[in-house]
Design a protein around this motif. Structure first.
Motif, PDB file in Angstrom:
ATOM      1  N   ILE A 147       1.086  -0.982  -0.092  1.00  0.00           N
ATOM      2  CA  ILE A 147       0.021  -0.004   0.016  1.00  0.00           C
ATOM      3  C   ILE A 147       0.974   1.132   0.017  1.00  0.00           C
ATOM      4  O   ILE A 147       1.817   1.203   1.023  1.00  0.00           O
ATOM      5  N   LEU A 154       3.341   1.963   3.127  1.00  0.00           N
ATOM      6  CA  LEU A 154       2.800   1.361   4.533  1.00  0.00           C
ATOM      7  C   LEU A 154       3.706   0.296   5.060  1.00  0.00           C
ATOM      8  O   LEU A 154       3.715  -0.643   4.103  1.00  0.00           O
ATOM      9  N   HIS A 155       4.163   0.390   6.272  1.00  0.00           N
ATOM     10  CA  HIS A 155       4.772  -0.810   6.906  1.00  0.00           C
ATOM     11  C   HIS A 155       3.859  -1.326   8.102  1.00  0.00           C
ATOM     12  O   HIS A 155       3.679  -2.604   8.218  1.00  0.00           O
ATOM     13  N   GLY A 156       3.240  -0.380   9.037  1.00  0.00           N
ATOM     14  CA  GLY A 156       2.493  -0.718  10.110  1.00  0.00           C
ATOM     15  C   GLY A 156       3.789  -0.806  11.253  1.00  0.00           C
ATOM     16  O   GLY A 156       5.028  -0.897  10.827  1.00  0.00           O
ATOM     17  N   VAL A 157       3.078  -1.166  12.461  1.00  0.00           N
ATOM     18  CA  VAL A 157       4.118  -1.269  13.751  1.00  0.00           C
ATOM     19  C   VAL A 157       4.711  -2.618  13.497  1.00  0.00           C
ATOM     20  O   VAL A 157       5.969  -2.415  14.090  1.00  0.00           O
ATOM     21  N   ALA A 158       4.496  -3.504  12.995  1.00  0.00           N
ATOM     22  CA  ALA A 158       5.387  -4.866  12.900  1.00  0.00           C
ATOM     23  C   ALA A 158       5.710  -5.168  11.344  1.00  0.00           C
ATOM     24  O   ALA A 158       6.075  -6.354  11.385  1.00  0.00           O
ATOM     25  N   GLY A 159       5.464  -4.384  10.666  1.00  0.00           N
ATOM     26  CA  GLY A 159       5.882  -4.591   9.261  1.00  0.00           C
ATOM     27  C   GLY A 159       4.796  -5.238   8.447  1.00  0.00           C
ATOM     28  O   GLY A 159       4.857  -6.057   7.300  1.00  0.00           O
ATOM     29  N   CYS A 160       3.450  -5.372   8.988  1.00  0.00           N
ATOM     30  CA  CYS A 160       2.574  -6.438   8.323  1.00  0.00           C
ATOM     31  C   CYS A 160       1.696  -5.712   7.396  1.00  0.00           C
ATOM     32  O   CYS A 160       0.516  -5.999   6.881  1.00  0.00           O
ATOM     33  N   ALA A 161       1.628  -4.122   7.337  1.00  0.00           N
ATOM     34  CA  ALA A 161       0.768  -3.514   6.611  1.00  0.00           C
ATOM     35  C   ALA A 161       0.894  -3.980   5.226  1.00  0.00           C
ATOM     36  O   ALA A 161       1.900  -4.371   4.614  1.00  0.00           O
ATOM     37  N   GLY A 162      -0.276  -3.841   4.401  1.00  0.00           N
ATOM     38  CA  GLY A 162      -0.209  -4.583   3.088  1.00  0.00           C
ATOM     39  C   GLY A 162      -0.785  -5.956   3.012  1.00  0.00           C
ATOM     40  O   GLY A 162      -0.441  -6.346   1.727  1.00  0.00           O
ATOM     41  N   GLU A 163      -0.676  -6.607   3.915  1.00  0.00           N
ATOM     42  CA  GLU A 163      -0.866  -7.998   4.025  1.00  0.00           C
ATOM     43  C   GLU A 163      -2.424  -8.354   3.706  1.00  0.00           C
ATOM     44  O   GLU A 163      -3.136  -9.055   4.264  1.00  0.00           O
TER      45      GLU A 163
END
Lengths: 321, 321
Positions: A147, A154-163
Motif C-alpha cells: 500500500i 506503509l509498513h505498520g508497527v510490525a511490518g504487516c501493513a499491506g498483507e
C-alpha cells in the motif's frame, strides 16, 4: 553523468538485477540463479560479485550510483537491513544483508519485502501512474500486496501493513495457513481458485466440462478454471464469479478505507486479464460508496516480472530525499 | 515566548476553541453557540470575532501564533480551504473559510474534516501515544474515522480515506444511507446497535427485559442495550456480541491491512467502555493473523470531546514543518 540506481529482485530461483536512471529508465538488466545451498550463505556474496562484475563490464564505479535497493522474501528489518525467515532461500537465521552488500560494493543499500517493492514498482512506472495513493495486490501462489498512501509505502508497527491476502472475506470460510479462517488468499490465490472450484463442485448438478474433470480426479489449475470460463462453461463461470465476489469485497473495503486512485491486480491469476478485472470491478462497485466507486479504479498490473526490480531500485531514491 | 497554535472544532451546536502550546498543552479554551441562521453565513464572522476578542483578552497578537487549524463537517477542499455540503451548518454552497478567517485574524489557517481531526487528536495526545500508525473509529450517530499511517493523515484521491463506517461487514446486511448494504455504520452506530437489537428480537424466544421493552414498543437507545447487557440480560448480551463481532471484523481487516499500533474506539457508543473494548478485542483476535493480533491493540479513546479541538490545532503544526 547523472547518477544511477540499482534494483535487485531476490527470489527463490533467480536474482534479477537492473541499472536504472532516476527517471526509471532501465539501462541494463541481468540475472543469476539463486544458490540456496549451505543455508543460503552464498546468496549475498554472489549478489556482490555479480554487481561488481557488471560494473566492471559497463565501466562504472560505486560513485556513479545513488544506491542499491532490494526486494526479498522473508521478514525484513529495514533499518538494520537484515532478513530472517526466508524459507525459500534457506535463510532461517538473521542475515546482515545491508552490511555485507555495502561492504562488498561500497554503494548505499536499502531493503524491503518483495510484495512491497513490487507495489512500489507498479505505482512508480506501472498502472499506478506515480500517484500518491495506490494499492497493489499480487494473486499468485499466495496473495500479497503493498500500500502506498499519501506518497509513502506503509509498513505498520510490525511490518504487516499491506498483507491484504489475510483480509477476512468470509468469517466462516476456509482455514488459512496463517491460522485464521476465510482469508482472501484461501479463495483468490492460484490454489484458492481451485479450492473454490472443488467446493462449489460438490453442489453443482448441471453440465460442465470443468466439473467433469474435477469429478474424474484431474489435477486442474486456476488457469484451467479461467480458460473454461472464457469458453462459456457455466460451472467455471460460477467459480470465477465467486472468486471475483471475494476480490471485489476485499478491494471494496480497501477502497472505502484508503480511497486510492487505483487498486492494481498483479500476479499469475491476473493473467486472466480483463475477464477477471471487469468482474472484480462489478463487485467493487457493489461494495463501495458512490464517491469511492467513482474515484478509485480497479486496474491490471502492467510491469509483470519487472515490477520487483523497478520498485526495488526506487528504494534507493530515498537516499537523495 | 514560544509561538502557540489555535484549534477550532466546528459542530452543529457549538464551536469549540482552544489555544495550545506546540507540545499540546491547552492554555485557554472557550466555546460559542453555532449560529446556523441565514444559510450559516454568520458562522465564520462569529468565529473571527471570537478569536480576535479572546486574543485581546489574553493580550496576544497574530504574530504570537503559528497558525489556526479547524475541523468541520461537510466536504473539505484542504488546499483551497473551502467547505461545501455541511448540512447541519446550513452550508449548502461553497464556503471560502480559509480566505475569510485568514483575512479576519491575520493568522495562517488549515482545515480538515471533523473525523480526521479527531483522529489526529487521539493520535497525538490520546490513546494513539503519538505513534506513526494509528486508526481512530468514532461510533456515534454515524460511524466515522481517520487513519494516520507512517505519520501521515490519509485522505485518498477524493478525500474518502478513513471512511471506515462504510466498510462492508455483511454483504447481505442492512441497507445503508450511503446506497450500499451491510456497512459497519448500519450495525455499530448508536442507531445501528438498536437496529441489530430489533432484528435479533424477531427470533429471540427466551426471557429478556430488553426484548420485552422492544416488544412493548418502547423507544430504546444503544445505551439501554449496553446497560441491560452489563446487568446480565441474555438477549442484550447477544446483541452486544453481534455488534462486537462486526466491529471486530472491521477492526481485524484494518489491522491486517494497516497494522497500526492502535485502533482507537471513540464516540458515544464507546462510552460502554471496557465492556465493549474487550469484546471487540476478542473478535479482533479471531480475524487477524498472529503478528497483527500481537502488535495491534484495540483501545478506548481518551480525549472525549477535546479530541477535535486538539487535533484541529495540530493541523497548524504543518506550517512549521
Amino acid at each position: 553523468m547523472d547518477k544511477k540506481i540499482i534494483g535487485i529482485d531476490l527470489g527463490g530461483t533467480t536474482v534479477k538485477f537492473a541499472i536504472l536512471t532516476t527517471a526509471g529508465e532501465i539501462q541494463q538488466k541481468w540475472s543469476i540463479e539463486t544458490n540456496i545451498l549451505d543455508e543460503g550463505s552464498h546468496i549475498v556474496p554472489e549478489i556482490v560479485n555479480s554487481i561488481n562484475h557488471h560494473l566492471g563490464l559497463y565501466n562504472m564505479r560505486p560513485e556513479d550510483f545513488i544506491g542499491i535497493g532490494m526486494g526479498t522474501p522473508g521478514s525484513v528489518d529495514r533499518n538494520a537491513g537484515t532478513v530472517i525467515g526466508a524459507y525459500n532461500l534457506n535463510w532461517t537465521t538473521l542475515q546482515p544483508v545491508k552490511e555485507q552488500i555495502e561492504a562488498g560494493t561500497k554503494i548505499p543499500f536499502a531493503i524491503d519485502n518483495d510484495a512491497n517493492v513490487a507495489a512500489l514498482g507498479e505505482r512508480w512506472l506501472g498502472a499506478g501512474e506515480n500517484n500518491p495513493d495506490v494499492v497493489f495486490i499480487t494473486l499468485g501462489t499466495g496473495v500479497g500486496g503493498g500500500i502506498i498512501a499519501e506518497g509513502h509505502l506503509l509498513h505498520g508497527v510490525a511490518g504487516c501493513a499491506g498483507e491484504v491476502g489475510h483480509v477476512t472475506v468470509d468469517p466462516d470460510g476456509f482455514q488459512c495457513t496463517c491460522g485464521k479462517k476465510g482469508c482472501l488468499e484461501t479463495v483468490s490465490s492460484a490454489t484458492g481458485v481451485v479450492r473454490v472450484a472443488r467446493h462449489l463442485a460438490e453442489e453443482y448438478a448441471g453440465d460442465s466440462k470443468l466439473k467433469a474433470q474435477l469429478d474424474e480426479g484431474y489435477d486442474i489449475s486456476s488457469k484451467d478454471v479461467f480458460e473454461f470460463a472464457k469458453a462459456g462453461d457455466p460451472f467455471a463461470l460460477m467459480v470465477v464469479d465467486k472468486v471475483c465476489f471475494y476480490l471485489g469485497l476485499a478491494c471494496g473495503n480497501l477502497g472505502n478505507t484508503l480511497n486510492p486512485s487505483a487498486i492494481v491486480l498483479g500476479g499469475g491469476v491476473s493473467a486472466a486479464g480483463e475477464f477477471l478485472r471487469s468482474r472484480v470491478e462489478k463487485y467493487f462497485a457493489e461494495f463501495t460508496f458512490p464517491q469511492v466507486t467513482e474515484s478509485t479504479s480497479i486496474k491490471l498490473a502492467q510491469l509483470g516480472n519487472e515490477a520487483g526490480v523497478i520498485g526495488a531500485a526506487s528504494l534507493a531514491l530515498d537516499f537523495v530525499k
